[in-house]
Every structure is written in C-alpha cells, then in structure tokens.
Design an enzyme around this catalytic site. Structure first.
Site, PDB file in Angstrom:
ATOM      1  N   ASP A  11       0.841  -1.201   0.000  1.00 15.23           N
ATOM      2  CA  ASP A  11       0.000   0.000   0.000  1.00 15.23           C
ATOM      3  C   ASP A  11       0.879   1.256   0.000  1.00 15.23           C
ATOM      4  OD1 ASP A  11      -2.139  -1.715   0.167  1.00 15.23           O
ATOM      5  OD2 ASP A  11      -2.652  -1.216   2.254  1.00 15.23           O
ATOM      6  N   GLY A  39      -6.674  -9.856   1.082  1.00 14.66           N
ATOM      7  CA  GLY A  39      -6.403 -11.229   1.502  1.00 14.66           C
ATOM      8  C   GLY A  39      -5.384 -11.275   2.622  1.00 14.66           C
ATOM      9  N   ASN A 178     -20.102  -4.894   2.731  1.00 17.33           N
ATOM     10  CA  ASN A 178     -20.540  -3.615   3.266  1.00 17.33           C
ATOM     11  C   ASN A 178     -21.769  -3.176   2.468  1.00 17.33           C
ATOM     12  OD1 ASN A 178     -19.657  -2.399   0.890  1.00 17.33           O
ATOM     13  ND2 ASN A 178     -17.724  -1.701   1.785  1.00 17.33           N
ATOM     14  N   THR A 207     -21.473  -5.145   7.108  1.00 20.23           N
ATOM     15  CA  THR A 207     -20.807  -4.168   7.963  1.00 20.23           C
ATOM     16  C   THR A 207     -21.338  -2.781   7.592  1.00 20.23           C
ATOM     17  OG1 THR A 207     -18.933  -4.015   6.440  1.00 20.23           O
ATOM     18  CG2 THR A 207     -18.737  -5.577   8.251  1.00 20.23           C
ATOM     19  N   LEU A 208     -21.557  -1.968   8.621  1.00 20.95           N
ATOM     20  CA  LEU A 208     -22.230  -0.678   8.423  1.00 20.95           C
ATOM     21  C   LEU A 208     -21.397   0.469   8.987  1.00 20.95           C
ATOM     22  CD1 LEU A 208     -25.709  -2.014   9.588  1.00 20.95           C
ATOM     23  CD2 LEU A 208     -25.054  -1.518   7.237  1.00 20.95           C
ATOM     24  N   GLY A 209     -20.062   0.349   8.919  1.00 19.99           N
ATOM     25  CA  GLY A 209     -19.181   1.429   9.365  1.00 19.99           C
ATOM     26  C   GLY A 209     -19.436   1.810  10.811  1.00 19.99           C
ATOM     27  N   GLY A 212     -22.222  -0.119  12.981  1.00 26.49           N
ATOM     28  CA  GLY A 212     -22.059  -1.469  13.498  1.00 26.49           C
ATOM     29  C   GLY A 212     -22.234  -2.491  12.402  1.00 26.49           C
ATOM     30  N   ASP A 239     -11.291  -5.556   6.735  1.00 26.93           N
ATOM     31  CA  ASP A 239     -10.526  -6.808   6.662  1.00 26.93           C
ATOM     32  C   ASP A 239     -10.306  -7.387   8.061  1.00 26.93           C
ATOM     33  OD1 ASP A 239     -10.308  -6.493   3.909  1.00 26.93           O
ATOM     34  OD2 ASP A 239      -8.487  -5.287   4.111  1.00 26.93           O
ATOM     35  N   GLY A 274      -2.464   2.665   8.593  1.00 26.44           N
ATOM     36  CA  GLY A 274      -2.055   1.510   7.794  1.00 26.44           C
ATOM     37  C   GLY A 274      -3.044   0.357   7.897  1.00 26.44           C
TER      38      GLY A 274
HETATM   39  O1  RIB Z   1      -9.146  -3.251   2.445  1.00 26.42           O
HETATM   40  C1  RIB Z   1      -7.966  -2.477   2.451  1.00 26.42           C
HETATM   41  C2  RIB Z   1      -7.042  -2.981   1.411  1.00 26.42           C
HETATM   42  O2  RIB Z   1      -7.634  -2.800   0.134  1.00 26.42           O
HETATM   43  C3  RIB Z   1      -5.723  -2.267   1.324  1.00 26.42           C
HETATM   44  O3  RIB Z   1      -4.741  -2.821   2.157  1.00 26.42           O
HETATM   45  C4  RIB Z   1      -5.389  -2.327  -0.158  1.00 26.42           C
HETATM   46  O4  RIB Z   1      -4.254  -3.059  -0.442  1.00 26.42           O
HETATM   47  C5  RIB Z   1      -6.619  -2.892  -0.832  1.00 26.42           C
HETATM   48  O5  RIB Z   1      -6.488  -4.231  -1.122  1.00 26.42           O
END
Ligand code: RIB
Length: 310
Positions: A11, A39, A178, A207-209, A212, A239, A274
């Site tokens: 990223d 992933g 979402n 998921t609703l930010g 909740g 994630d 991050g």
């Molecule tokens: O969900 C966030 C991710 O989306 C980031 O880390 C980016 O790489 C994209 O895959």
C-alpha cells in the site's frame, strides 16, 4: 485451520485534507508504504487478532515489493503457500486517507491476477476457506467449489463490489459485505431485511461502518452496534472484521460472540495508521473488550431501526 486465498498488495499511502474529486489535485503529506491487500490483511487478522492457526495462498512478483509483505505475514504467524508470478509485479494499492479517516483506494492487481485453480493447496485440516474479490473471479469460483466438495466452510468477503454469479453464491456458507457491496449483489433497493432475504446464502453479514453490523443467519437477524473510538485511518478495518469473525467461528464461537469480537477488532484497527500495521494483537483485543461499556440500548435500537428491523 483457516486458509485465506487472496491478494497481497504493497500500500502506497498519502494523507491529505480530503480525497480529491475527478480532475482535482490535492497536496498531501509525505507518503508511506504499508503491507496490505484484502487477503493478506484478513490472514493477519485471523492469526494475530483472532489467534487462529492460519495459512494463506498468495501470488507475488519477483520484486522488492514482495519482501515487506512476506515479512508481515510471517511475523503474524501465517503459514504461506506462495506462488511466484513470472513477469508480473507484486500487487500495489494507491490509497488517499482523508482527515476524517475515510479512504479511497485504487488497486493494481499485478501478480494477484496470476492465482489459478491449480494453485489451491491440499485442504486436509482446513475448516474454513476465506476469500475476497481481488483475485480473478473464475479462480474464486474454482476454490469455493473445491472447498464445498471437501466440506470446508466457504466464507466470501465480496470486496471490491461486483455482481456475482449464482454458481458462486451457491458454494458460499458465509457472505460478508458492506452496504455498497450488498447493493452490487441485490437488484432492487429496499430494507436490509428484504435485501438479505434475497441472497441465497445461509449466512450474510453486512458491515455498516460507524453504525455497526447486522447478520442474517437462516431467518434470524442479529445486530452489533459499533464500538466508539477516535478513528485516524479506516484502511483495513473491514478486513480486520472479516479475519476476526472467521477466526472466532473457526474456534467454535457463535455468531453473536464472533460479531462482537470482530467489531471490537475493527474499531481498534481504525485507531492506528495503515492496514496490517493497525490490526491489534489478541491481548489488546481482549483488554479492549474487557474495558468496553456494554452495548447502549439506544445504539442497539438505532441500528435495528436503520436495518428495518423495527
Ligand atoms: O481493504 C484495504 C485494502 O484494500 C488495502 O490494504 C489495499 O491493499 C486494498 O487491497
């Protein structure tokens, strides 16, 4: 054992006052790089925050961008099945994080698109297969069908948003989306109750930010209000939710408990910059939950009303 099959990206992140609109240039701050990819983020969340034995199938380019991704996954304890993609760069994501902690992300998939059906490792000992949509859709379908045939629970985080064929949804046990991703899957606007009923998947979690999350398990609806935190960067929060949810389910938790753990981990992930760098340890998650106030009756009522649950 959880197997995550999906993307790993480096990223490239710049913070700016706001996310630029079409044709707009904004001056941001110094850029940073972080290990990411939906992933890989979810694999780290399963292992680090969820404390579950986790493997990951991923494809990388033969370049310097791959190294921090391997380091981050290994240091979280994820066992790797790495495919090296010839002549493809490691996946990259270009992320603008705004002052309000929201983000906009563009992904260059590179090596991620190289994963194919023959790369799926032996599923012996795997209880849950967790996937997203940053690898090729035919590959996702092939893995889902192979896992279903072996009795492995298939969990799909349908992100980024796209319409999906019925054959894929028929092989999915738990779908996590979402609101935008849900809209890409169901054909008409309506309440969550109607939309979730339309999806032929045994369990759907939305998921609703900051509100909740809501789940439909069979015909039963469950809600979990969000935990209140000072957000600095929401990248990877979804994630983190997915990874911890699947980790807890794989450890035998019920959906209510898994949603609470996943929501708390996602809230904590918003407090640090991050993607993988923001995923909390299992100890930090346990401490946060031990100190967290119980769900407010008003929050729960607001969430149920928002979801059309009365
Ligand atoms: O969900 C966030 C991710 O989306 C980031 O880390 C980016 O790489 C994209 O895959």
């Amino acid at each position: 054992m959880i197997l995550v099959a999906g993307s790993a990206n480096l990223d490239f992140v710049v913070r700016a006052h706001h996310i630029p609109g079409p044709g707009e240039t904004v001056l941001g701050q110094q850029f940073c790089t972080y290990p990411g990819g939906k992933g890989a983020n979810q694999a780290v969340a399963c292992a680090r925050a969820g404390g579950a034995p986790t493997q990951m199938l991923l494809a990388l380019g033969q370049d310097a961008y791959a190294e921090p991704l391997l380091d981050s996954l290994r240091s979280a304890g994820v066992v790797l099945h790495t495919v090296l993609a010839p002549d493809q760069p490691t996946g990259c994501a270009f992320i603008c994080v705004a002052g309000n902690a929201e983000n906009a992300i563009t992904v260059a998939p590179g090596a991620n698109a190289f994963l194919q059906s023959q790369h799926l490792p032996d599923l012996a000992g795997v209880s849950h297969l967790l996937m997203q949509l940053e690898i090729a859709l035919p590959t996702v379908m092939a893995y889902a069908q192979a896992a279903r045939a072996r009795g492995v629970q298939v969990v799909l985080n349908a992100a980024p948003a796209q319409a999906l064929p019925d054959e894929l949804l028929q092989a999915v046990d738990v779908l996590i989306v979402n609101e935008g991703e849900l809209a890409a899957l169901v054909s008409h606007p309506g309440s969550f109750v109607l939309n979730l009923a339309q999806l032929a998947v045994p369990c759907v979690v939305v998921t609703l930010g900051h509100r909740g999350c809501v789940a439909r398990v069979g015909n039963t609806f469950l809600t979990q209000p969000a935990f209140d935190v000072q957000a600095v960067d929401t990248t990877g929060a979804g994630d983190t939710f997915c990874g911890v949810l699947v980790a807890k389910l794989s450890q035998g938790a019920g959906m209510v408990a898994a949603m609470r753990q996943a929501s708390a981990a996602a809230a904590l992930a918003c407090t640090v910059a991050g993607a993988q760098s923001s995923i909390p340890s299992a100890a930090a998650l346990a401490e946060f939950l031990a100190l967290a106030a119980p769900n407010g009756v008003d929050d729960e009522a607001d969430l149920r009303r928002y979801c059309g649950l009365g």
